[in-house]
Every structure is written in structure tokens, then in C-alpha cells.
Design a protein around this motif. Structure first.
Motif, PDB file in Angstrom:
ATOM      1  N   GLY A 181      24.389  -6.116   4.154  1.00 43.08           N
ATOM      2  CA  GLY A 181      25.498  -5.493   3.631  1.00 43.08           C
ATOM      3  C   GLY A 181      26.767  -5.589   4.017  1.00 43.08           C
ATOM      4  O   GLY A 181      27.952  -5.517   3.391  1.00 43.08           O
ATOM      5  N   LEU A 182      27.177  -6.104   5.359  1.00 39.52           N
ATOM      6  CA  LEU A 182      28.283  -6.185   5.989  1.00 39.52           C
ATOM      7  C   LEU A 182      28.783  -7.420   5.488  1.00 39.52           C
ATOM      8  O   LEU A 182      30.099  -7.479   5.266  1.00 39.52           O
ATOM      9  CB  LEU A 182      28.149  -6.313   7.432  1.00 39.52           C
ATOM     10  N   ALA A 183      28.008  -8.629   5.257  1.00 38.31           N
ATOM     11  CA  ALA A 183      28.548  -9.578   4.767  1.00 38.31           C
ATOM     12  C   ALA A 183      29.038  -9.453   3.427  1.00 38.31           C
ATOM     13  O   ALA A 183      30.212 -10.091   3.122  1.00 38.31           O
ATOM     14  CB  ALA A 183      27.388 -10.713   4.930  1.00 38.31           C
ATOM     15  N   VAL A 184      28.417  -8.804   2.520  1.00 42.16           N
ATOM     16  CA  VAL A 184      28.578  -8.718   0.918  1.00 42.16           C
ATOM     17  C   VAL A 184      30.108  -7.862   1.007  1.00 42.16           C
ATOM     18  O   VAL A 184      31.010  -8.135   0.221  1.00 42.16           O
ATOM     19  CB  VAL A 184      27.708  -7.795   0.256  1.00 42.16           C
ATOM     20  N   GLY A 185      30.214  -6.982   1.744  1.00 39.95           N
ATOM     21  CA  GLY A 185      31.224  -6.113   1.844  1.00 39.95           C
ATOM     22  C   GLY A 185      32.357  -6.866   2.445  1.00 39.95           C
ATOM     23  O   GLY A 185      33.511  -6.664   2.192  1.00 39.95           O
TER      24      GLY A 185
ATOM     25  N   ALA B 116      25.053  -5.850  -3.120  1.00 42.92           N
ATOM     26  CA  ALA B 116      24.447  -5.124  -1.760  1.00 42.92           C
ATOM     27  C   ALA B 116      23.297  -4.450  -2.009  1.00 42.92           C
ATOM     28  O   ALA B 116      22.312  -4.492  -1.568  1.00 42.92           O
ATOM     29  CB  ALA B 116      25.543  -4.421  -0.996  1.00 42.92           C
ATOM     30  N   ALA B 117      23.533  -3.604  -3.103  1.00 46.36           N
ATOM     31  CA  ALA B 117      22.260  -2.760  -3.592  1.00 46.36           C
ATOM     32  C   ALA B 117      21.097  -3.515  -4.043  1.00 46.36           C
ATOM     33  O   ALA B 117      19.982  -3.514  -3.637  1.00 46.36           O
ATOM     34  CB  ALA B 117      22.667  -1.786  -4.593  1.00 46.36           C
ATOM     35  N   ALA B 118      21.414  -4.808  -4.822  1.00 40.65           N
ATOM     36  CA  ALA B 118      20.447  -5.848  -5.253  1.00 40.65           C
ATOM     37  C   ALA B 118      19.639  -6.578  -4.284  1.00 40.65           C
ATOM     38  O   ALA B 118      18.492  -6.514  -4.195  1.00 40.65           O
ATOM     39  CB  ALA B 118      20.924  -6.560  -6.418  1.00 40.65           C
ATOM     40  N   LEU B 119      20.607  -7.066  -3.325  1.00 40.04           N
ATOM     41  CA  LEU B 119      19.839  -7.680  -2.052  1.00 40.04           C
ATOM     42  C   LEU B 119      19.207  -6.842  -1.220  1.00 40.04           C
ATOM     43  O   LEU B 119      17.873  -7.558  -0.793  1.00 40.04           O
ATOM     44  CB  LEU B 119      20.869  -8.311  -1.346  1.00 40.04           C
ATOM     45  N   GLY B 120      19.529  -5.622  -1.080  1.00 38.19           N
ATOM     46  CA  GLY B 120      18.816  -4.942  -0.239  1.00 38.19           C
ATOM     47  C   GLY B 120      17.421  -4.466  -0.844  1.00 38.19           C
ATOM     48  O   GLY B 120      16.390  -4.141  -0.197  1.00 38.19           O
ATOM     49  N   SER B 121      17.495  -4.394  -2.264  1.00 37.26           N
ATOM     50  CA  SER B 121      16.319  -3.739  -3.096  1.00 37.26           C
ATOM     51  C   SER B 121      15.313  -4.948  -2.980  1.00 37.26           C
ATOM     52  O   SER B 121      13.842  -4.656  -3.075  1.00 37.26           O
ATOM     53  CB  SER B 121      16.597  -3.588  -4.417  1.00 37.26           C
TER      54      SER B 121
ATOM     55  N   CYS C 125      21.997  -1.029   2.808  1.00 28.29           N
ATOM     56  CA  CYS C 125      22.673  -2.119   2.519  1.00 28.29           C
ATOM     57  C   CYS C 125      23.941  -1.746   2.001  1.00 28.29           C
ATOM     58  O   CYS C 125      25.051  -2.327   2.326  1.00 28.29           O
ATOM     59  CB  CYS C 125      21.785  -3.027   1.511  1.00 28.29           C
ATOM     60  N   VAL C 126      23.981  -0.884   0.875  1.00 31.81           N
ATOM     61  CA  VAL C 126      25.106  -0.331   0.257  1.00 31.81           C
ATOM     62  C   VAL C 126      26.031   0.286   1.400  1.00 31.81           C
ATOM     63  O   VAL C 126      27.239   0.138   1.352  1.00 31.81           O
ATOM     64  CB  VAL C 126      24.724   0.583  -0.748  1.00 31.81           C
ATOM     65  N   GLY C 127      25.356   1.250   2.315  1.00 34.60           N
ATOM     66  CA  GLY C 127      26.208   1.813   3.080  1.00 34.60           C
ATOM     67  C   GLY C 127      27.027   1.082   4.208  1.00 34.60           C
ATOM     68  O   GLY C 127      28.280   1.292   4.340  1.00 34.60           O
ATOM     69  N   SER C 128      26.226  -0.048   4.704  1.00 31.74           N
ATOM     70  CA  SER C 128      26.997  -1.103   5.498  1.00 31.74           C
ATOM     71  C   SER C 128      28.145  -1.705   4.801  1.00 31.74           C
ATOM     72  O   SER C 128      29.221  -2.129   5.275  1.00 31.74           O
ATOM     73  CB  SER C 128      26.064  -1.953   6.252  1.00 31.74           C
ATOM     74  N   CYS C 129      27.794  -1.965   3.514  1.00 36.34           N
ATOM     75  CA  CYS C 129      28.729  -2.887   2.677  1.00 36.34           C
ATOM     76  C   CYS C 129      29.960  -1.917   2.560  1.00 36.34           C
ATOM     77  O   CYS C 129      31.167  -2.500   2.567  1.00 36.34           O
ATOM     78  CB  CYS C 129      28.063  -3.035   1.397  1.00 36.34           C
ATOM     79  N   LEU C 130      29.913  -0.586   2.146  1.00 34.89           N
ATOM     80  CA  LEU C 130      30.945   0.232   2.107  1.00 34.89           C
ATOM     81  C   LEU C 130      31.699   0.418   3.592  1.00 34.89           C
ATOM     82  O   LEU C 130      32.970   0.392   3.401  1.00 34.89           O
ATOM     83  CB  LEU C 130      30.587   1.574   1.741  1.00 34.89           C
ATOM     84  N   PHE C 131      31.207   0.602   4.544  1.00 31.51           N
ATOM     85  CA  PHE C 131      31.691   0.406   5.929  1.00 31.51           C
ATOM     86  C   PHE C 131      32.630  -0.683   5.988  1.00 31.51           C
ATOM     87  O   PHE C 131      33.790  -0.584   6.416  1.00 31.51           O
ATOM     88  CB  PHE C 131      30.642   0.491   7.005  1.00 31.51           C
ATOM     89  N   MET C 132      32.217  -1.768   5.751  1.00 32.31           N
ATOM     90  CA  MET C 132      32.704  -3.114   5.941  1.00 32.31           C
ATOM     91  C   MET C 132      34.223  -3.077   4.909  1.00 32.31           C
ATOM     92  O   MET C 132      35.234  -3.513   5.426  1.00 32.31           O
ATOM     93  CB  MET C 132      31.826  -4.406   5.394  1.00 32.31           C
ATOM     94  N   VAL C 133      33.940  -2.389   3.649  1.00 35.60           N
ATOM     95  CA  VAL C 133      35.124  -2.568   2.743  1.00 35.60           C
ATOM     96  C   VAL C 133      35.943  -1.519   3.016  1.00 35.60           C
ATOM     97  O   VAL C 133      37.315  -1.908   3.115  1.00 35.60           O
ATOM     98  CB  VAL C 133      34.573  -2.222   1.387  1.00 35.60           C
ATOM     99  N   VAL C 134      35.724  -0.587   3.628  1.00 34.10           N
ATOM    100  CA  VAL C 134      36.763   0.666   4.234  1.00 34.10           C
ATOM    101  C   VAL C 134      37.463  -0.031   5.405  1.00 34.10           C
ATOM    102  O   VAL C 134      38.650   0.104   5.688  1.00 34.10           O
ATOM    103  CB  VAL C 134      36.040   1.889   4.406  1.00 34.10           C
ATOM    104  N   SER C 135      36.594  -0.580   6.505  1.00 36.20           N
ATOM    105  CA  SER C 135      37.383  -1.308   7.239  1.00 36.20           C
ATOM    106  C   SER C 135      38.157  -2.169   7.388  1.00 36.20           C
ATOM    107  O   SER C 135      39.265  -2.269   7.821  1.00 36.20           O
ATOM    108  CB  SER C 135      36.049  -1.694   8.471  1.00 36.20           C
ATOM    109  N   ALA C 136      37.842  -3.118   6.230  1.00 36.34           N
ATOM    110  CA  ALA C 136      38.771  -4.082   6.100  1.00 36.34           C
ATOM    111  C   ALA C 136      40.085  -3.825   5.033  1.00 36.34           C
ATOM    112  O   ALA C 136      40.920  -4.718   5.103  1.00 36.34           O
ATOM    113  CB  ALA C 136      37.924  -5.606   5.297  1.00 36.34           C
TER     114      ALA C 136
END
Length: 234
Positions: free
Chosen positions: A110-114, A14-19, A41-52
Motif C-alpha cells: 500500500g505504501l508503494a502504491v501510495g 492498492a485495494a486490488a493488490l491487497g485483495s 493496503c488501502v489505509g497505508s496507501c492513503l497514509f502515504m498519499v497524505v504524507s507526500a
């Protein structure tokens, strides 16, 4: 529950794609650059991981259900405040719409990566970069041929009107977007603001010269040329 290595991989991807998207914005010196896009991107990825996966223990209880999409829905609506900040940072002029849109789409990446959707996230990043970098030259070319200009005209009182301008310049009524008149103290001269739409860069000099030849016109100044950037362009 995901393995720690998989969680770390998702955050790094997520960090790489966002960058990559952020670098394109940074290259053009916009306020939201590499770090902003990476964080979103990283933040939204983390949200998704936590949610799932963050409530696995709770699911062991009877009659407990989990909807991982709820966090994604909140990110989609909540990310708008960053987009609004990117726009309002320009003051009274509306600029930054493209950057605001890139922030919003990076959140989706980020959500997709998460969610473990690496290929759609990567493909979306490539498409977004193509839009931001590849379409811009075409957009600039169109704006150069179809821009607007603001003119300030000083003329004797009552000597200039919209119909005379249209006839002199041979423009359509729709191209004359604004005609504002303010009378100077003493009443002898008018300060007139004229905004013409859909004129090319080469036509602006001709327009200025033609207006200067109208009887009663004392001065014509090109105040600004706008190729649509006030609506955001980049």
C-alpha cells in the motif's frame, strides 16, 4: 498536488493488490482475510498519499521542510498490532505468523502504491502470492517427513526412562524433546509424556508398537502429531 483521478487510481490499485493476498488467506479460512488485507493496503496507501501530498500548502511557508518518509516509518512499526492480533487470536497456541507477515507486507504494498510505485507493488504482490501458495505444498511435504509427535504412556512405576526409550526406538538423544513423569495416586503407575521430533507419519505407528512391547508399559496413546503448524504455518 495529485489529480483526483490519480488519487482514486492509487487507492483502487492498492485495494486490488491487497485483495489478491487476502483471497489466499481467506481460502484457508484464516481470521485475516480479504477485507482485512484490503483495508490495510488501502489505509497505508492513503497514509502515504497524505504524507507526500497532503501538506503542499504548508510548504509555501519560509523555512518549511517536508519528509514524506515519516508516515511510512510509522506504518512499518505501527502495523505490528494487527499482526499480534492475528497470532493471539489462536489462544495459547502460537499460530498465524504467516498471516501476520502477509499483513505487514500488504502494508508495504500500500505504501508503494501510495508513492506511485505501481510496478514494484505489483511485482511484490506476485512474489508474495507465489510464496504463500507455491511454497506451501513443499512446506507440507517437508513437515510430513519431519514432524513431531506427543505420546502418553502408562507404565509401572520406575520401569521407563529416556535411555530405554532411545535404545528401543533407536533414536538420537536430540529427537527426544520431552520426557515428563507424573506418578499416579497409589504410586504403582507412572503417567509419562514423551515428545519425539523429526519422525515421519509412517514411523509413528511403529514407534507406538515398539513402546507397547517394553516390559511394564500398559498403554501408549498418540496424543498429537505436529508438523510445525504451531509455529504457524499458514
Amino acid at each position: 498536488m495529485l489529480a483526483h483521478s490519480e488519487m482514486l487510481l492509487r487507492l483502487l490499485v492498492a485495494a486490488a493488490l491487497g485483495s489478491l493476498v487476502g483471497f489466499e488467506r481467506e481460502r484457508l479460512l484464516w481470521a485475516a482475510g480479504i477485507r482485512t488485507h484490503m483495508l490495510v493496503c488501502v489505509g497505508s496507501c492513503l497514509f502515504m498519499v497524505v504524507s507526500a501530498f497532503g501538506f503542499a500548502d504548508v510548504l509555501k511557508g519560509e523555512h518549511v521542510m517536508l519528509d514524506p518518509s515519516r508516515a511510512a516509518a510509522q506504518v512499518v512499526s505501527g502495523i505490528g498490532f494487527l499482526g499480534a492480533g492475528a497470532i493471539l487470536a489462536r489462544g495459547e497456541v502460537v499460530r498465524g505468523l504467516t498471516t501476520a507477515a502477509s499483513i505487514w507486507t500488504v502494508a508495504a504494498i500500500g505504501l508503494a502504491v501510495g508513492g506511485g510505485l505501481y510496478f514494484p507493488a505489483t511485482a511484490a504482490t506476485v512474489v508474495i502470492l507465489g510464496i504463500l501458495a507455491g511454497v506451501k505444498p513443499l512446506e507440507e511435504m517437508y513437515r510430513a517427513r519431519s514432524q513431531s509427535c506427543r505420546l502418553h504412556i502408562t507404565a509401572r512405576h520406575g520401569m521407563l526412562n529416556p535411555e530405554l526409550i532411545e535404545a528401543t526406538l533407536q533414536v538420537r538423544p536430540a529427537q527426544l524433546r520431552r520426557f515428563l513423569v507424573s506418578v499416579q495416586k497409589g504410586g504403582g503407575l507412572d503417567d509419562i509424556t514423551v515428545v519425539l521430533a523429526r519422525v515421519s507419519s509412517g514411523e509413528i505407528a511403529r514407534i507406538s508398537g515398539q513402546l507397547s512391547k517394553i516390559e511394564g508399559v500398559q498403554a501408549v496413546d498418540v496424543v498429537s502429531r505436529d508438523g510445525g503448524r504451531n509455529a504457524e504455518a499458514s
